[in-house]
Design a protein around this motif. Structure first.
Motif, short mmCIF file in Angstrom:
data_model
loop_
_atom_site.label_atom_id
_atom_site.label_comp_id
_atom_site.label_asym_id
_atom_site.label_seq_id
_atom_site.Cartn_x
_atom_site.Cartn_y
_atom_site.Cartn_z
N LEU A 63 -31.14 -25.55 -62.84
CA LEU A 63 -32.07 -26.06 -63.84
C LEU A 63 -31.38 -26.99 -64.84
CD1 LEU A 63 -34.27 -22.91 -64.41
CD2 LEU A 63 -34.74 -24.90 -62.99
N ALA A 64 -30.13 -26.71 -65.16
CA ALA A 64 -29.39 -27.61 -66.06
C ALA A 64 -29.24 -28.99 -65.42
CB ALA A 64 -28.02 -27.02 -66.39
N HIS A 65 -28.96 -29.03 -64.13
CA HIS A 65 -28.83 -30.32 -63.44
C HIS A 65 -30.17 -31.03 -63.36
CE1 HIS A 65 -24.65 -30.09 -62.33
NE2 HIS A 65 -24.82 -28.90 -61.79
N ILE A 66 -31.22 -30.29 -63.07
CA ILE A 66 -32.55 -30.90 -63.00
C ILE A 66 -32.93 -31.48 -64.37
CG2 ILE A 66 -35.02 -30.43 -62.70
CD1 ILE A 66 -34.19 -28.39 -60.52
N ARG A 67 -32.65 -30.74 -65.44
CA ARG A 67 -32.96 -31.22 -66.80
C ARG A 67 -32.23 -32.52 -67.12
NH1 ARG A 67 -33.60 -25.73 -68.27
NH2 ARG A 67 -31.45 -25.36 -68.85
N LEU A 75 -37.15 -33.02 -72.76
CA LEU A 75 -36.49 -31.72 -72.89
C LEU A 75 -35.63 -31.66 -74.14
CD1 LEU A 75 -35.97 -31.33 -69.12
CD2 LEU A 75 -37.24 -29.73 -70.53
N THR A 76 -35.04 -32.79 -74.54
CA THR A 76 -34.29 -32.84 -75.80
C THR A 76 -35.25 -32.65 -76.97
OG1 THR A 76 -32.57 -34.25 -74.87
CG2 THR A 76 -32.83 -34.29 -77.26
N ASN A 98 -35.96 -23.37 -69.40
CA ASN A 98 -36.07 -23.05 -67.97
C ASN A 98 -37.52 -23.04 -67.54
OD1 ASN A 98 -33.31 -22.81 -67.69
ND2 ASN A 98 -33.31 -20.58 -67.56
N ARG A 99 -38.38 -22.43 -68.35
CA ARG A 99 -39.80 -22.36 -67.99
C ARG A 99 -40.42 -23.74 -67.90
NH1 ARG A 99 -38.93 -17.29 -69.27
NH2 ARG A 99 -40.51 -15.70 -68.93
N VAL A 100 -40.13 -24.59 -68.85
CA VAL A 100 -40.69 -25.94 -68.80
C VAL A 100 -40.10 -26.71 -67.62
CG1 VAL A 100 -40.92 -28.12 -70.06
CG2 VAL A 100 -41.15 -25.95 -71.28
N THR A 101 -38.83 -26.51 -67.35
CA THR A 101 -38.20 -27.17 -66.20
C THR A 101 -38.82 -26.70 -64.90
OG1 THR A 101 -36.15 -27.36 -67.46
CG2 THR A 101 -36.00 -27.70 -65.08
N TRP A 102 -39.11 -25.41 -64.78
CA TRP A 102 -39.79 -24.91 -63.57
C TRP A 102 -41.14 -25.60 -63.39
CZ3 TRP A 102 -38.40 -19.35 -65.30
CH2 TRP A 102 -37.20 -18.96 -64.70
#
Length: 157
Positions: A63-67, A75-76, A98-102
């Motif tokens: 998720l960190a890489h996807i963000r 996301l910032t 994480n939830r928003v990234t999902w």
């Protein structure tokens, strides 16, 4: 889904390895190679997995890489919203991000494309596919609402 990765969950990497072997194209790949290759596909929104698959992966690095490639500005802004509301604690912020990234990974688009229905759907999927103790966490919704993503008439989180 058609390839069986949805059902395989974390073991999805064995499927391409098996295919390569069956077609005499076996090469020396390992799980890390395949996982690294999946990151740009997910971050670039080329592949949009269902929550069932996505929630069964280890989120820390994925998720960190996807963000870092999928709507980093949005996301910032969520991180800034977290800080501006007086919240503290990296874990809570990370769980919300994480939830928003999902959602963005599964649905496509940006942070500002997330809908209230997306939030409800994710919470249902988390309850169905995870047992990590964070099912009741609604901070991500409150941050999105505070950022104005849902408009001025959205229910408060």
């Amino acid at each position: 889904m058609a390839g069986g990765a949805e059902e395989a969950g974390r073991d999805w990497t064995r499927l391409p390895m098996q295919w390569l072997s069956e077609h005499q194209r076996a090469r020396k790949y390992d799980r890390a190679d395949l996982c690294c290759g999946m990151i740009p596909l997910l971050g670039g929104q080329v592949v949009r997995p269902a929550y069932r698959w996505l929630l069964r992966q280890r989120p820390s690095q994925l998720l960190a890489h996807i963000r870092s490639v999928t709507d980093p500005a949005g996301l910032t802004a969520l991180k800034d919203q977290y800080t501006a509301t007086g919240h503290a604690g990296a874990n809570d912020c990370n769980n919300a991000l994480n939830r928003v990234t999902w959602i963005v990974t599964a649905k496509g688009g940006t942070v500002h494309d997330v809908t209230i229905g997306d939030c409800v759907e994710l919470q249902h999927a988390i309850g169905e596919h995870q047992t990590n103790g964070y099912q009741g966490e609604h901070l991500f919704y409150a941050l999105l609402a505070g950022l104005g993503v849902f408009g001025p008439d959205a229910p408060h989180g």
